[in-house]
Design an enzyme around this catalytic site. Structure first.
Site, PDB file in Angstrom:
ATOM      1  CB  CYS A  83      25.651  55.582  42.013  1.00 45.20           C
ATOM      2  SG  CYS A  83      25.114  56.369  43.214  1.00 45.20           S
ATOM      3  CB  THR A 122      21.888  59.277  44.344  1.00 47.02           C
ATOM      4  OG1 THR A 122      20.699  58.097  44.052  1.00 47.02           O
ATOM      5  CG2 THR A 122      21.686  59.766  45.467  1.00 47.02           C
ATOM      6  CB  CYS A 178      17.795  54.600  40.474  1.00 52.14           C
ATOM      7  SG  CYS A 178      18.422  53.771  41.886  1.00 52.14           S
TER       8      CYS A 178
HETATM    9  N1  DGL Z   1      21.641  53.055  42.247  1.00 55.84           N
HETATM   10  C1  DGL Z   1      21.355  54.684  42.752  1.00 55.84           C
HETATM   11  C2  DGL Z   1      21.070  55.626  42.245  1.00 55.84           C
HETATM   12  O1  DGL Z   1      21.494  55.334  40.656  1.00 55.84           O
HETATM   13  C3  DGL Z   1      21.261  55.041  44.216  1.00 55.84           C
HETATM   14  C4  DGL Z   1      20.242  53.789  45.428  1.00 55.84           C
HETATM   15  C5  DGL Z   1      20.326  54.121  46.344  1.00 55.84           C
HETATM   16  O2  DGL Z   1      21.566  54.186  47.442  1.00 55.84           O
HETATM   17  O3  DGL Z   1      19.289  54.970  47.143  1.00 55.84           O
HETATM   18  O4  DGL Z   1      20.680  56.212  41.992  1.00 55.84           O
END
Ligand code: DGL
Length: 273
Positions: free
Chosen positions: A81, A83, A194
């Site tokens: 992820c 984030t 993301c």
């Molecule tokens: N898949 C995630 C990322 O790579 C997070 C998406 C989310 O929960 O807002 O940032």
């Protein structure tokens, strides 16, 4: 409490995300390293991470990593992820230093972009928390000062994907609006910052009427994991059972998406964090 390092190559690899996005990374790991058993954690109770503060996301990431390393006895953790990587990688790396390797999705992507000499200006799309952290632009600027870039938060995308709007007119029209941003006019590459976005890679590519190279993290992160497991002598060639999937809330959307993703029903275990 100190983590007891699991240095057994047959131990599983922990992989986590807020929801289904990290499955893009998990699948790439399984393709590249089919003998590695994965324990996947989707923090569905707290999805989306992308509009939450870095402090809050760090707390989730810490609790999940502790669960994977202490209770599940994983030998390594992949923060699948962006984030959570932006918010918590340094914290997790330092906390588990010497105990277990922690792999983030940002550094392998930055390395892939700077290694490509054809890329002169790169666009970066991700959640609000990732983009406002400035982590991609800082790392890219430091590693390759000649590279031009433009970063844009695309906050609606992850939730739409999680809710199953992958290949719909709604997502196409939102993408068109986001990607027609003036700062993206002359990009020749786009970073999907993301892990949910590779699911709509085709829809993203359709928005450009010229060739734009799209970078997604799945394969480069799997390759990075392989390198690290090799260096740490943790790579296995004996598979120990099936992958296991945990979620912090049992949602229909995760169940449905996991089925589409793996082409079979996936048993989900509940573990609130
Ligand atoms: N898949 C995630 C990322 O790579 C997070 C998406 C989310 O929960 O807002 O940032």
């Amino acid at each position: 409490m100190q983590i007891i390092a699991n240095k057994n190559p047959s131990a599983p690899v922990g992989v986590f995300d807020s929801g289904i996005g990290g499955l893009t990374v998990a699948r790439a790991i399984s393709d590249l390293l089919p003998d590695e058993k994965l324990i996947y954690f989707g923090d569905t109770a707290h999805m989306p991470y992308g509009n939450k503060s870095a402090q809050l996301v760090s707390g989730f990431a810490l609790r999940i990593s502790d669960f994977l390393l202490r209770e599940m006895q994983c030998k390594a953790v992949v923060i699948a992820c962006n984030t959570a990587s932006a918010a918590a990688y340094t914290l997790l790396r330092d906390k588990y230093e010497g105990a277990a390797p922690v792999i983030n999705v940002i550094d392998p992507m930055v390395e892939a972009v700077i290694a490509d000499d054809a890329v002169k200006k790169v666009g970066i799309i991700g959640t609000l928390t990732t983009i406002s952290s400035g982590v991609y632009t800082e790392k890219l600027a430091r590693r390759k000062p000649s590279l031009k870039y433009a970063a844009l938060a695309t906050p609606l995308l992850a939730s739409l994907i999680e809710e199953g709007y992958h290949h719909t007119g709604e997502i196409r029209s939102i993408l068109k609006q986001y990607l027609s941003h003036p700062s993206f006019e002359d990009i020749d590459a786009l970073v999907l910052a993301c892990t949910h976005y590779p699911i709509i890679k085709d829809e993203i590519a359709e928005c450009f009427n010229r060739p734009v190279k799209i970078f997604d993290s799945a394969l480069v992160v799997a390759q990075r994991l392989k390198e690290i497991l090799t260096i740490e002598k943790l790579l296995t060639d004996k598979r120990q059972g099936d992958d296991v999937f945990y979620v912090s809330d049992l949602t229909d959307s995760f169940r449905l998406n996991a089925r589409i993703f793996f082409n079979r029903d996936v048993d989900l275990l509940l573990h609130p964090v």
